[in-house]
Design a protein around this motif. Structure first.
Motif, short mmCIF file in Angstrom:
data_model
loop_
_atom_site.label_atom_id
_atom_site.label_comp_id
_atom_site.label_asym_id
_atom_site.label_seq_id
_atom_site.Cartn_x
_atom_site.Cartn_y
_atom_site.Cartn_z
N GLN A 224 0.84 -1.21 0.00
CA GLN A 224 0.00 0.00 0.00
C GLN A 224 0.87 1.26 0.00
O GLN A 224 2.06 1.20 0.32
N ALA A 225 0.25 2.38 -0.36
CA ALA A 225 0.93 3.69 -0.28
C ALA A 225 0.14 4.59 0.65
O ALA A 225 -1.08 4.71 0.51
N ILE A 226 0.84 5.21 1.59
CA ILE A 226 0.21 6.13 2.53
C ILE A 226 0.82 7.51 2.30
O ILE A 226 2.03 7.70 2.45
N ILE A 227 -0.02 8.47 1.89
CA ILE A 227 0.44 9.84 1.60
C ILE A 227 0.12 10.70 2.81
O ILE A 227 -1.05 10.79 3.22
N VAL A 228 1.14 11.37 3.35
CA VAL A 228 0.98 12.12 4.60
C VAL A 228 1.22 13.60 4.31
O VAL A 228 2.30 13.98 3.83
N VAL A 229 0.21 14.45 4.58
CA VAL A 229 0.30 15.89 4.26
C VAL A 229 0.13 16.71 5.55
O VAL A 229 -0.51 16.24 6.50
N PRO A 230 0.69 17.94 5.61
CA PRO A 230 0.65 18.69 6.87
C PRO A 230 -0.72 19.21 7.27
O PRO A 230 -1.01 19.37 8.44
N GLU A 231 -1.57 19.50 6.28
CA GLU A 231 -2.91 20.00 6.63
C GLU A 231 -3.94 19.50 5.64
O GLU A 231 -3.61 19.13 4.50
N VAL B 278 5.35 0.96 14.54
CA VAL B 278 5.90 1.06 13.18
C VAL B 278 5.75 -0.24 12.40
O VAL B 278 5.59 -0.23 11.17
N GLU B 279 5.76 -1.38 13.13
CA GLU B 279 5.69 -2.68 12.43
C GLU B 279 4.38 -2.87 11.66
O GLU B 279 4.33 -3.61 10.68
N ALA B 280 3.32 -2.18 12.07
CA ALA B 280 2.02 -2.30 11.38
C ALA B 280 2.10 -1.78 9.94
O ALA B 280 1.24 -2.09 9.11
N PHE B 281 3.15 -0.99 9.64
CA PHE B 281 3.26 -0.36 8.32
C PHE B 281 4.29 -1.05 7.43
O PHE B 281 4.62 -0.55 6.36
N ASP B 282 4.79 -2.21 7.87
CA ASP B 282 5.80 -2.94 7.08
C ASP B 282 5.35 -3.14 5.64
O ASP B 282 4.16 -3.35 5.35
N ASN B 283 6.35 -3.08 4.75
CA ASN B 283 6.13 -3.37 3.33
C ASN B 283 5.18 -2.39 2.65
O ASN B 283 4.45 -2.73 1.74
N ARG B 284 5.20 -1.16 3.15
CA ARG B 284 4.37 -0.11 2.55
C ARG B 284 5.22 1.11 2.19
O ARG B 284 6.32 1.27 2.71
N LEU B 285 4.68 1.95 1.32
CA LEU B 285 5.32 3.22 1.01
C LEU B 285 4.75 4.30 1.92
O LEU B 285 3.54 4.47 2.00
N ILE B 286 5.63 5.01 2.60
CA ILE B 286 5.22 6.19 3.37
C ILE B 286 5.73 7.41 2.61
O ILE B 286 6.95 7.59 2.45
N ALA B 287 4.83 8.23 2.10
CA ALA B 287 5.23 9.43 1.36
C ALA B 287 4.88 10.66 2.21
O ALA B 287 3.72 10.86 2.56
N VAL B 288 5.90 11.45 2.54
CA VAL B 288 5.69 12.61 3.43
C VAL B 288 5.81 13.89 2.60
O VAL B 288 6.89 14.24 2.12
N ASP B 289 4.68 14.57 2.44
CA ASP B 289 4.68 15.85 1.71
C ASP B 289 5.05 16.98 2.68
O ASP B 289 4.79 16.88 3.88
N GLU B 290 5.65 18.05 2.13
CA GLU B 290 6.11 19.19 2.94
C GLU B 290 7.00 18.68 4.08
O GLU B 290 6.76 18.88 5.26
N PHE B 291 8.07 18.01 3.68
CA PHE B 291 8.94 17.27 4.60
C PHE B 291 9.64 18.18 5.60
O PHE B 291 10.12 17.73 6.63
N HIS B 292 9.72 19.49 5.30
CA HIS B 292 10.41 20.41 6.21
C HIS B 292 9.70 20.53 7.55
O HIS B 292 10.24 21.10 8.50
N HIS B 293 8.47 19.99 7.66
CA HIS B 293 7.78 19.99 8.95
C HIS B 293 8.41 18.97 9.90
O HIS B 293 8.17 19.01 11.10
N VAL B 294 9.19 18.06 9.34
CA VAL B 294 9.83 17.02 10.15
C VAL B 294 11.10 17.59 10.76
O VAL B 294 11.74 18.46 10.20
N SER B 295 11.48 17.08 11.92
CA SER B 295 12.72 17.55 12.55
C SER B 295 13.34 16.41 13.34
O SER B 295 12.65 15.53 13.86
N ALA B 296 14.69 16.44 13.43
CA ALA B 296 15.41 15.44 14.22
C ALA B 296 15.29 15.72 15.71
O ALA B 296 15.73 14.94 16.54
#
Length: 687
Positions: free
Chosen positions: A73-80, A150-168
């Motif tokens: 599966q593919a999961i597309i993640v957007v900030p708003e 995290v294991e529930a999402f194995d073997n899937r695509l996680i696509a993160v839009d507007e990636f600058h919202h992420v931080s270490a």
């Protein structure tokens, strides 16, 4: 009315070769084709400007991963929620691709009603289904990972839009989850961002995680150079005194399609009454005629008799604001230039907001996040028929000595200059630096100017199609490790962002340099300050690689500044998109040898000061300089240690230590650093 006037600090003109809007036989534009070539990568980072087609690039890649790479599966993640519409159904096969992009309506959770809890449960239902694509917000995704692991999402695509919202940063939940996904190594990740640096100068990912990503970079230069209509982009700041509402018509042209972002109510520029500010802007533009019953737009008659349609997104009354917002998003009006004339917003109409006709993004008050500024500028850089020029203006309150908040005002001014310097780097062609050696030769595809490649000199080549410089520099340190090489190729703007946001570098570089009658030497900025920033930012690199990154970053920043200076003052001002290219080439020809020592002796802020001197009143300029010089600290232990390290290099090259009596001010400064450390050591021993 103030006597200030707007002076574009950056004005870039492009070739309009139409390349970025042409599609190949699969219906992909240049950036999308470049990203699709990397579709087999497990971890992919796409850095590309607003409106370059990142959403569709992701569709192509996701469809291939689902059909040909064995992902479930593919999961597309957007900030708003509003950005979820970017991933709506697309008939890709109509343009040559082998299948269409479809999202079952119930799996676009951005459109789903209800609380987050229900949406999180919907994620679980999706994971257990045979359906292929889910779209949800960053928040929904974070809660789902918290709940299911995290294991529930194995073997899937996680696509993160507007990636600058992420931080270490450990407090950034999405960043933490991504670190866990990468550690487990059982998902594919595609990250997308239209920003080239984080507004808070914080790492997006931990270095060991970032090194796992393959990067696709599509520059602003390529994007804008390949447009069909938009030719020129101006970026400038305008200083005013008193209330901005009294002076806004100095920069707001009712004939231009404009988005006005009024100041945050907590900022210095705000009058603390946002509704009164909107009324004042409307009143200044003309005579109010009422509200359009269908769209909710304010109708205003200008003195010339035109009826302006103004969208007010500041109104707190949800029903009114939602009506206006819905009218702006009406797909039937997307290509109608006359649908709306001016949009007034506060927190809205930024990231992901698509109004192709916008010609002017006018922002009142400094925005603390450089990422936010990039996003706002992106509202005006869409290509549209008949739109040949676009501009971004930052309206800033001029520092006033009588104000208690004068230091805050100075800080805002410095930040605006930092943003301007950064945008110059982002908008410029890409720099590839190589050391000049006896073995150096021309690179295929690069134009070396009238005389062609000269084996006796440092050469500057330019490839119009890719928007890349190839520049030879004598004495340039080359990166040795794969990571240092990646930074020099992909992340110089990140380094420059950290440098120009460094308060001490900005203050001393602008107001205490030779151009301002001060004492700060360029090398204290280019070697000591930039050296410290690179060390802090990339502690995992060894000394040699840190020095290579430092030199490449300084070369990119200073060559852009020298080119701009020559382009602005030289005979090629009207030559459009070649002005910057000719500026770099002429600078390389004017100096005896383009070497790294010469580049280190350029103050990176000298040209910015020259523009500031034209923009700000002389009285304010003197006042700011006095505040900065009053804060000058002669030398800190950290600076002394960095000077001593530079002195060791000096000894390796010259066979002697720097002399405190040298007529060369930089050699003398290094010697002062050694003497400072010796005094510190003696004092510690005698304590």
């Amino acid at each position: 009315m103030t006597t200030s006037r707007t002076v574009p600090s950056v004005s870039v003109t492009y070739a309009r070769n139409g390349g970025s809007t042409k599609s190949n036989e699969l219906g992909m534009r240049v950036m999308q084709e470049r990203a699709y070539e990397k579709r087999g990568e497990q971890y992919l980072l796409i850095k590309s400007p607003p409106a370059s087609g990142k959403s569709r690039a992701l569709m192509f890649i996701a469809l291939d991963k689902l059909a040909n790479q064995g992902l479930k599966q593919a999961i597309i993640v957007v900030p708003e929620k509003s950005i979820g519409s970017s991933f709506a159904d697309e008939p890709l096969s109509k343009f040559g691709f082998w299948t269409d992009w479809t999202v079952t309506p119930k799996w676009n959770l951005c459109n789903a009603p209800g609380e987050e809890g229900g949406k999180v449960n919907a994620v679980e239902t999706f994971l257990n289904s045979d359906d292929k694509v889910l779209v949800c917000t960053h928040a929904t995704f974070r809660f789902a990972v918290d709940k299911f692991g995290v294991e529930a999402f194995d073997n899937r695509l996680i696509a993160v839009d507007e990636f600058h919202h992420v931080s270490a940063n450990p407090n950034n939940k999405l960043g933490q989850h991504l670190g866990e996904f990468i550690a487990r190594d059982k998902v594919h990740v595609v990250a997308m961002t239209g920003s080239y640096f984080r507004g808070d100068a914080e790492a997006v990912l931990a270095p060991h995680d970032e090194s796992r990503f393959d990067t696709v970079t599509y520059t602003y230069y390529e994007q804008l150079n390949g447009y069909e209509y938009l030719k020129t982009l101006d970026i400038g700041y305008f200083f005013y005194s008193g209330s901005y509402a009294d002076d806004i018509l100095s920069v707001l042209d009712a004939d231009e399609k404009t988005i006005v972002h009024i100041p945050n109510v907590n900022s210095r520029e705000s009058t603390k009454d946002k509704h009164r500010e909107v009324e004042h802007i409307i009143d200044a533009l003309g005579e109010w005629q009422g509200t359009d019953p269908t769209t909710g737009f304010q109708l205003v008659k200008t003195p010339e008799g035109r009826i302006l349609k103004i969208a007010d997104l500041v109104d707190d009354e949800a029903s009114k604001r939602d009506k206006v917002s819905a009218a702006l998003k009406d797909p039937a009006q997307k290509n109608n230039r006359d649908h709306v004339d001016i949009i007034v917003a506060l927190g809205m109409a930024k990231e992901g907001f698509d109004w192709i006709w916008c010609e002017h993004a006018l922002t009142v008050g400094y925005r603390a996040s450089l990422t936010e500024i990039i996003q706002i500028i992106g509202r005006a850089t869409r290509d549209a028929k008949g739109k040949t020029r676009a501009r971004f203006t930052n309206l800033i309150a001029e520092p006033d000595a009588s104000e208690e908040a004068v230091t805050e005002a100075v800080n805002d001014t410095l930040k605006a200059i930092a943003a301007s310097l950064l945008m110059e780097q982002v908008l410029a062609p890409r720099f590839n630096f190589t050391p000049k050696t006896p073995q150096s030769g021309p690179v295929d595809g690069f134009d070396y100017g009238e005389g062609g490649y000269d084996p006796e000199k440092s050469n500057v080549g330019f490839n119009e199609e890719s928007g890349q410089f190839q520049i030879e520099i004598k004495g340039l340190a080359e990166p040795k490790s794969k990571e240092a090489d990646r930074i020099c190729r992909e992340d110089l703007n990140e380094v420059i962002a950290a440098f120009v946001q460094d308060k001490q570098a900005l203050e001393r570089g602008l107001f205490d340099g030779e151009h301002a009658g001060g004492e700060t030497l360029p090398e204290e900025l280019t070697q000591v300050r930039m050296g410290k920033i690179v060390k802090d930012k990339f502690p995992e690199l060894d000394d040699e690689d840190q020095e290579a990154v430092r030199q490449h970053a300084v070369a990119a920043l200073n060559l852009t500044q020298k080119a701009k200076e020559i382009a602005v003052t030289g005979p090629d001002v009207e030559k459009g998109n070649t002005a910057l290219i000719d500026g770099v080439r002429r600078y390389a020809m004017d100096v005896r040898e383009l070497d790294i020592d010469l580049i280190d002796r350029i103050n990176p802020f000298g040209e910015a000061y020259a523009i500031l001197a034209k923009t700000m009143s002389e009285e304010s300029l003197k006042q700011v300089a006095a505040i900065i010089s009053g804060k000058r600290v002669n030398l800190t232990p950290d600076e002394a240690r960095e000077l001593a390290r530079r002195a060791v290099r000096f000894k390796q090259e010259r066979g002697r230590l720097p002399s405190v009596t040298s007529p060369d001010p930089w050699e003398k400064r290094m010697a002062e650093g050694i003497a400072f450390l010796a005094r510190m050591k003696a004092e510690a021993e005698n304590a």
